[in-house]
Design a protein around this motif. Structure first.
Motif, PDB file in Angstrom:
ATOM      1  N   ARG A  38      37.375  76.100  36.627  1.00 26.93           N
ATOM      2  CA  ARG A  38      37.397  76.314  35.176  1.00 26.93           C
ATOM      3  C   ARG A  38      37.111  74.998  34.451  1.00 26.93           C
ATOM      4  O   ARG A  38      36.315  74.961  33.505  1.00 26.93           O
ATOM      5  CB  ARG A  38      38.748  76.871  34.747  1.00 26.93           C
ATOM      6  CG  ARG A  38      38.851  77.113  33.265  1.00 26.93           C
ATOM      7  CD  ARG A  38      40.219  77.623  32.883  1.00 26.93           C
ATOM      8  NE  ARG A  38      40.281  77.927  31.459  1.00 26.93           N
ATOM      9  CZ  ARG A  38      41.382  77.937  30.756  1.00 26.93           C
ATOM     10  NH1 ARG A  38      42.548  77.687  31.329  1.00 26.93           N
ATOM     11  NH2 ARG A  38      41.358  78.219  29.480  1.00 26.93           N
ATOM     12  N   THR A  39      37.744  73.921  34.894  1.00 24.50           N
ATOM     13  CA  THR A  39      37.528  72.612  34.266  1.00 24.50           C
ATOM     14  C   THR A  39      36.075  72.176  34.419  1.00 24.50           C
ATOM     15  O   THR A  39      35.447  71.713  33.467  1.00 24.50           O
ATOM     16  CB  THR A  39      38.469  71.561  34.886  1.00 24.50           C
ATOM     17  OG1 THR A  39      39.814  72.019  34.760  1.00 24.50           O
ATOM     18  CG2 THR A  39      38.326  70.216  34.215  1.00 24.50           C
ATOM     19  N   PHE A  40      35.528  72.352  35.619  1.00 29.56           N
ATOM     20  CA  PHE A  40      34.144  71.955  35.878  1.00 29.56           C
ATOM     21  C   PHE A  40      33.172  72.775  35.034  1.00 29.56           C
ATOM     22  O   PHE A  40      32.219  72.228  34.473  1.00 29.56           O
ATOM     23  CB  PHE A  40      33.832  72.095  37.374  1.00 29.56           C
ATOM     24  CG  PHE A  40      32.488  71.576  37.743  1.00 29.56           C
ATOM     25  CD1 PHE A  40      32.235  70.212  37.757  1.00 29.56           C
ATOM     26  CD2 PHE A  40      31.459  72.446  38.062  1.00 29.56           C
ATOM     27  CE1 PHE A  40      30.984  69.727  38.084  1.00 29.56           C
ATOM     28  CE2 PHE A  40      30.205  71.970  38.391  1.00 29.56           C
ATOM     29  CZ  PHE A  40      29.961  70.606  38.399  1.00 29.56           C
ATOM     30  N   CYS A  41      33.401  74.086  34.932  1.00 33.59           N
ATOM     31  CA  CYS A  41      32.537  74.942  34.107  1.00 33.59           C
ATOM     32  C   CYS A  41      32.612  74.534  32.641  1.00 33.59           C
ATOM     33  O   CYS A  41      31.600  74.543  31.929  1.00 33.59           O
ATOM     34  CB  CYS A  41      32.918  76.411  34.274  1.00 33.59           C
ATOM     35  SG  CYS A  41      32.477  77.085  35.891  1.00 33.59           S
ATOM     36  N   THR A  42      33.796  74.164  32.175  1.00 31.03           N
ATOM     37  CA  THR A  42      33.959  73.720  30.791  1.00 31.03           C
ATOM     38  C   THR A  42      33.181  72.425  30.563  1.00 31.03           C
ATOM     39  O   THR A  42      32.519  72.262  29.537  1.00 31.03           O
ATOM     40  CB  THR A  42      35.447  73.518  30.460  1.00 31.03           C
ATOM     41  OG1 THR A  42      36.121  74.761  30.657  1.00 31.03           O
ATOM     42  CG2 THR A  42      35.646  73.049  29.040  1.00 31.03           C
ATOM     43  N   LEU A  43      33.237  71.524  31.537  1.00 29.85           N
ATOM     44  CA  LEU A  43      32.470  70.279  31.449  1.00 29.85           C
ATOM     45  C   LEU A  43      30.978  70.549  31.325  1.00 29.85           C
ATOM     46  O   LEU A  43      30.261  69.811  30.650  1.00 29.85           O
ATOM     47  CB  LEU A  43      32.703  69.428  32.703  1.00 29.85           C
ATOM     48  CG  LEU A  43      33.892  68.500  32.690  1.00 29.85           C
ATOM     49  CD1 LEU A  43      34.155  67.959  34.082  1.00 29.85           C
ATOM     50  CD2 LEU A  43      33.658  67.365  31.736  1.00 29.85           C
ATOM     51  N   CYS A  44      30.514  71.602  31.979  1.00 26.68           N
ATOM     52  CA  CYS A  44      29.085  71.938  31.977  1.00 26.68           C
ATOM     53  C   CYS A  44      28.675  72.764  30.767  1.00 26.68           C
ATOM     54  O   CYS A  44      27.530  73.190  30.671  1.00 26.68           O
ATOM     55  CB  CYS A  44      28.732  72.678  33.263  1.00 26.68           C
ATOM     56  SG  CYS A  44      28.894  71.643  34.724  1.00 26.68           S
ATOM     57  N   GLY A  45      29.602  73.045  29.855  1.00 28.94           N
ATOM     58  CA  GLY A  45      29.253  73.731  28.619  1.00 28.94           C
ATOM     59  C   GLY A  45      29.539  75.222  28.584  1.00 28.94           C
ATOM     60  O   GLY A  45      29.051  75.926  27.695  1.00 28.94           O
ATOM     61  N   ALA A  46      30.301  75.745  29.525  1.00 29.99           N
ATOM     62  CA  ALA A  46      30.576  77.176  29.553  1.00 29.99           C
ATOM     63  C   ALA A  46      31.387  77.644  28.350  1.00 29.99           C
ATOM     64  O   ALA A  46      31.384  78.832  28.023  1.00 29.99           O
ATOM     65  CB  ALA A  46      31.308  77.549  30.845  1.00 29.99           C
ATOM     66  N   GLY A  47      32.059  76.727  27.658  1.00 28.80           N
ATOM     67  CA  GLY A  47      32.837  77.087  26.478  1.00 28.80           C
ATOM     68  C   GLY A  47      31.985  77.610  25.340  1.00 28.80           C
ATOM     69  O   GLY A  47      32.485  78.273  24.428  1.00 28.80           O
ATOM     70  N   LYS A  48      30.671  77.360  25.392  1.00 27.14           N
ATOM     71  CA  LYS A  48      29.765  77.852  24.353  1.00 27.14           C
ATOM     72  C   LYS A  48      29.544  79.359  24.461  1.00 27.14           C
ATOM     73  O   LYS A  48      29.179  79.999  23.484  1.00 27.14           O
ATOM     74  CB  LYS A  48      28.424  77.123  24.446  1.00 27.14           C
ATOM     75  CG  LYS A  48      28.528  75.639  24.180  1.00 27.14           C
ATOM     76  CD  LYS A  48      27.217  74.950  24.433  1.00 27.14           C
ATOM     77  CE  LYS A  48      27.390  73.440  24.275  1.00 27.14           C
ATOM     78  NZ  LYS A  48      26.250  72.704  24.786  1.00 27.14           N
ATOM     79  N   SER A  49      29.770  79.914  25.656  1.00 21.34           N
ATOM     80  CA  SER A  49      29.495  81.341  25.844  1.00 21.34           C
ATOM     81  C   SER A  49      30.734  82.160  26.199  1.00 21.34           C
ATOM     82  O   SER A  49      30.642  83.376  26.263  1.00 21.34           O
ATOM     83  CB  SER A  49      28.434  81.527  26.938  1.00 21.34           C
ATOM     84  OG  SER A  49      28.884  80.975  28.153  1.00 21.34           O
ATOM     85  N   SER A  50      31.867  81.515  26.437  1.00 21.21           N
ATOM     86  CA  SER A  50      33.068  82.266  26.800  1.00 21.21           C
ATOM     87  C   SER A  50      34.307  81.556  26.259  1.00 21.21           C
ATOM     88  O   SER A  50      34.483  80.347  26.444  1.00 21.21           O
ATOM     89  CB  SER A  50      33.176  82.390  28.323  1.00 21.21           C
ATOM     90  OG  SER A  50      34.388  82.997  28.685  1.00 21.21           O
ATOM     91  N   GLU A  51      35.161  82.331  25.632  1.00 21.97           N
ATOM     92  CA  GLU A  51      36.396  81.783  25.065  1.00 21.97           C
ATOM     93  C   GLU A  51      37.335  81.231  26.146  1.00 21.97           C
ATOM     94  O   GLU A  51      38.097  80.299  25.901  1.00 21.97           O
ATOM     95  CB  GLU A  51      37.107  82.877  24.259  1.00 21.97           C
ATOM     96  CG  GLU A  51      38.252  82.374  23.433  1.00 21.97           C
ATOM     97  CD  GLU A  51      38.873  83.487  22.600  1.00 21.97           C
ATOM     98  OE1 GLU A  51      40.100  83.644  22.655  1.00 21.97           O
ATOM     99  OE2 GLU A  51      38.114  84.186  21.902  1.00 21.97           O
ATOM    100  N   PHE A  52      37.264  81.811  27.342  1.00 22.24           N
ATOM    101  CA  PHE A  52      38.121  81.378  28.447  1.00 22.24           C
ATOM    102  C   PHE A  52      37.926  79.890  28.754  1.00 22.24           C
ATOM    103  O   PHE A  52      38.854  79.206  29.161  1.00 22.24           O
ATOM    104  CB  PHE A  52      37.824  82.223  29.692  1.00 22.24           C
ATOM    105  CG  PHE A  52      38.550  81.773  30.926  1.00 22.24           C
ATOM    106  CD1 PHE A  52      39.926  81.962  31.049  1.00 22.24           C
ATOM    107  CD2 PHE A  52      37.879  81.159  31.971  1.00 22.24           C
ATOM    108  CE1 PHE A  52      40.609  81.548  32.187  1.00 22.24           C
ATOM    109  CE2 PHE A  52      38.547  80.750  33.106  1.00 22.24           C
ATOM    110  CZ  PHE A  52      39.911  80.947  33.215  1.00 22.24           C
TER     111      PHE A  52
END
Length: 186
Positions: A38-52
Motif C-alpha cells: 500500500r505504501t509503495f503504491c501510494t508512492l507511485c501515485g495510486a492515491g490519484k485513482s483510489s481513496e484507499f
C-alpha cells in the motif's frame, strides 16, 4: 568473501523476532509486509485513482526499510551464508512431495516445478499464478493484514482477530495442499 555458517537455532531466531516485536510494541508500531505494498503504491501515485491509497505514506517509511532489509538479508543469507541450496526436510515429506510431482524436493530450496523460467510458457500455470496472486492480495486486504503481520505482530499483541486469521491461513493451506493441489496437478 564467503562466510559459510550453519543456520541459527530456532531459539536464537525466535528470541531475535521476539526482541524486534517488543521494540515495535514499545514504540507503537505494527509489523506486516502487505502494508508495504500500500505504501509503495501510494508512492507511485495510486492515491490519484483510489481513496484507499490517500494516506500519509511518510509515517510508514520505516516499514519500507524493513522490506529493504529483508531483500538484502535474504540475498546475503542465500549467497554468502548458506552451505547448501537444499532444505533439510524429513525424507517422508520428500517422498510425499515427489508423488505430487516435485522431483526436486529435498534437493533445492526453490523447486524447479514452480520457479523454473519455463513456467511462463504454460498458460495453465500463468492463470494459476494470477489467480493465486489475486486471492492472496484480496485475502490479505480482507483479513486486515498478511500472514507475517497477523502471525508475528498480531499474535504478539494478543489480538483475537489475528488468532482467527492465522487459524484461517493454516486451514486454507491445508485444504490447498491436501485437496486442491492434487486435483489441479494430479
Amino acid at each position: 568473501m564467503n562466510l559459510i555458517m550453519e543456520p541459527w537455532p530456532w531459539y536464537v531466531s525466535g528470541a531475535a523476532i521476539a526482541l524486534v516485536m517488543l521494540l515495535l510494541l514499545l514504540v507503537g508500531k505494527n509489523f506486516g509486509m502487505s502494508s508495504n505494498l500500500r505504501t509503495f503504491c501510494t508512492l507511485c501515485g495510486a492515491g490519484k485513482s483510489s481513496e484507499f491509497f490517500q494516506f500519509d505514506w511518510k509515517s510508514q517509511k520505516w516499514n519500507l526499510i524493513v522490506v529493504l532489509g529483508a531483500i538484502i538479508g535474504g540475498y546475503i543469507g542465500a549467497n554468502h551464508l548458506s552451505t547448501d541450496v537444499a532444505v533439510d526436510i524429513n525424507p517422508k515429506t520428500v517422498a510425499e512431495l515427489q508423488t505430487l510431482g516435485f522431483n526436486s524436493a529435498g534437493k533445492e530450496y526453490l523447486p524447479d516445478e514452480l520457479f523454473d523460467s519455463g513456467i511462463w510458457t504454460n498458460p495453465k500455470t500463468i492463470l494459476l499464478l494470477a489467480l493465486g496472486g489475486f486471492m492472496v492480495g484480496f485475502g490479505a486486504r480482507y483479513a486486515g493484514g498478511c500472514t507475517s503481520g497477523h502471525a508475528i505482530s498480531g499474535l504478539s499483541n494478543l489480538q483475537w482477530p489475528s488468532l482467527l486469521a492465522v487459524i484461517g491461513f493454516f486451514a486454507g493451506g491445508m485444504v490447498m495442499i491436501y485437496f486442491l493441489y492434487p486435483l489441479i496437478f494430479g
